[in-house]
Design a protein around this motif. Structure first.
Motif, PDB file in Angstrom:
ATOM      1  N   GLU A 170       0.571  -1.041  -0.099  1.00  0.00           N
ATOM      2  CA  GLU A 170      -0.453  -0.337   0.289  1.00  0.00           C
ATOM      3  C   GLU A 170       1.190   1.623   0.028  1.00  0.00           C
ATOM      4  N   ALA A 171       1.756   1.122   0.960  1.00  0.00           N
ATOM      5  CA  ALA A 171       2.777   2.491   0.633  1.00  0.00           C
ATOM      6  C   ALA A 171       3.560   3.003  -0.029  1.00  0.00           C
ATOM      7  N   LEU A 172       4.121   1.687  -1.177  1.00  0.00           N
ATOM      8  CA  LEU A 172       4.648   1.633  -2.591  1.00  0.00           C
ATOM      9  C   LEU A 172       3.769   2.081  -3.613  1.00  0.00           C
ATOM     10  N   GLN A 173       2.380   2.038  -3.418  1.00  0.00           N
ATOM     11  CA  GLN A 173       1.602   2.210  -4.368  1.00  0.00           C
ATOM     12  C   GLN A 173       1.181   3.475  -4.512  1.00  0.00           C
ATOM     13  N   GLY A 174       0.689   4.118  -3.181  1.00  0.00           N
ATOM     14  CA  GLY A 174       0.941   5.490  -2.824  1.00  0.00           C
ATOM     15  C   GLY A 174       1.310   6.465  -3.120  1.00  0.00           C
ATOM     16  N   ALA A 175       2.873   5.962  -3.009  1.00  0.00           N
ATOM     17  CA  ALA A 175       4.084   6.898  -3.584  1.00  0.00           C
ATOM     18  C   ALA A 175       4.495   7.024  -5.447  1.00  0.00           C
ATOM     19  N   LEU A 176       4.092   5.211  -5.448  1.00  0.00           N
ATOM     20  CA  LEU A 176       4.147   5.912  -6.997  1.00  0.00           C
ATOM     21  C   LEU A 176       2.494   6.282  -7.859  1.00  0.00           C
ATOM     22  N   VAL A 177       2.021   6.241  -7.167  1.00  0.00           N
ATOM     23  CA  VAL A 177       0.990   7.574  -7.608  1.00  0.00           C
ATOM     24  C   VAL A 177       1.485   8.651  -7.361  1.00  0.00           C
ATOM     25  N   ASP A 178       1.546   9.271  -6.137  1.00  0.00           N
ATOM     26  CA  ASP A 178       1.972  10.557  -5.675  1.00  0.00           C
ATOM     27  C   ASP A 178       3.134  10.854  -6.549  1.00  0.00           C
ATOM     28  N   LEU A 179       3.773  10.258  -6.461  1.00  0.00           N
ATOM     29  CA  LEU A 179       5.783  10.990  -7.748  1.00  0.00           C
ATOM     30  C   LEU A 179       4.842  10.941  -9.251  1.00  0.00           C
ATOM     31  N   VAL A 180       4.399  10.092  -9.617  1.00  0.00           N
ATOM     32  CA  VAL A 180       3.837  10.372 -11.303  1.00  0.00           C
ATOM     33  C   VAL A 180       3.010  11.300 -11.196  1.00  0.00           C
ATOM     34  N   ASP A 181       2.065  11.450 -10.399  1.00  0.00           N
ATOM     35  CA  ASP A 181       1.410  12.507 -10.260  1.00  0.00           C
ATOM     36  C   ASP A 181       2.162  13.941  -9.854  1.00  0.00           C
ATOM     37  N   LEU A 182       3.598  13.911  -9.528  1.00  0.00           N
ATOM     38  CA  LEU A 182       4.651  14.921  -8.837  1.00  0.00           C
ATOM     39  C   LEU A 182       4.874  15.606 -10.650  1.00  0.00           C
ATOM     40  N   SER A 183       5.561  14.358 -11.144  1.00  0.00           N
ATOM     41  CA  SER A 183       6.462  14.539 -12.627  1.00  0.00           C
ATOM     42  C   SER A 183       5.183  15.490 -13.065  1.00  0.00           C
TER      43      SER A 183
END
Length: 156
Positions: free
Chosen positions: A18-31
């Motif tokens: 859950e932490a990795l998936q949430g981080a992935l989503v946030d980082l993709v959106d940040l980019s």
């Protein structure tokens, strides 16, 4: 289908996944947010803000790849699809059209702040479950906090 067997217990894997998936989503959106603002920034500080935005894009993309590959290494299929990112990001939407340099800076301060808050929650959540993933989150948080500081300094 499980292609890779995780060394973590099922409970720890759930927390870390859950932490990795949430981080992935946030980082993709940040980019994506940083690139959108990069394309549309105007004003007297155009060049410096424009270049600074590309630095955030590069950092977010590099870290998103690290996070996705960590998930894969643990047997978790990463999901960076547009619909998944749109549904799960903690970053507020960016308005369409041209954006003044001061507003661009404010937008990035808010976006980085949102991601940092969620990343710090992931640091806390993964400490016992998987210190390796926690270490990744710590490094990401440090990089994002550096950019957050720099954009805040732009708004003084």
């Amino acid at each position: 289908m499980n292609v890779v067997k995780s060394p973590l217990s099922d409970a720890d894997l759930k927390t870390v996944a859950e932490a990795l998936q949430g981080a992935l989503v946030d980082l993709v959106d940040l980019s994506l947010v940083a690139k959108q603002v990069h394309w549309n920034v105007v004003g007297p500080r155009f060049r410096s803000v424009h270049l600074q935005l590309d630095e955030v894009v590069d950092v977010a993309r590099a870290h998103s790849d690290t996070v996705a590959e960590r998930a894969s290494a643990l047997g978790v299929s990463p999901d960076g699809r547009a619909a998944t990112v749109a549904a799960g990001s903690g970053i507020s939407a960016v308005a369409a059209g041209w954006i003044k340099d001061a507003d661009a800076v404010s937008t990035l301060v808010a976006a980085l702040g949102a991601v940092i808050t969620r990343m710090r929650d992931r640091v806390a959540a993964t400490g016992d479950a998987d210190p390796v993933s926690q270490d990744i989150f710590i490094g990401i948080t440090a990089d994002l906090e550096k950019h957050h500081w720099m954009f805040q300094a732009e708004s003084v």
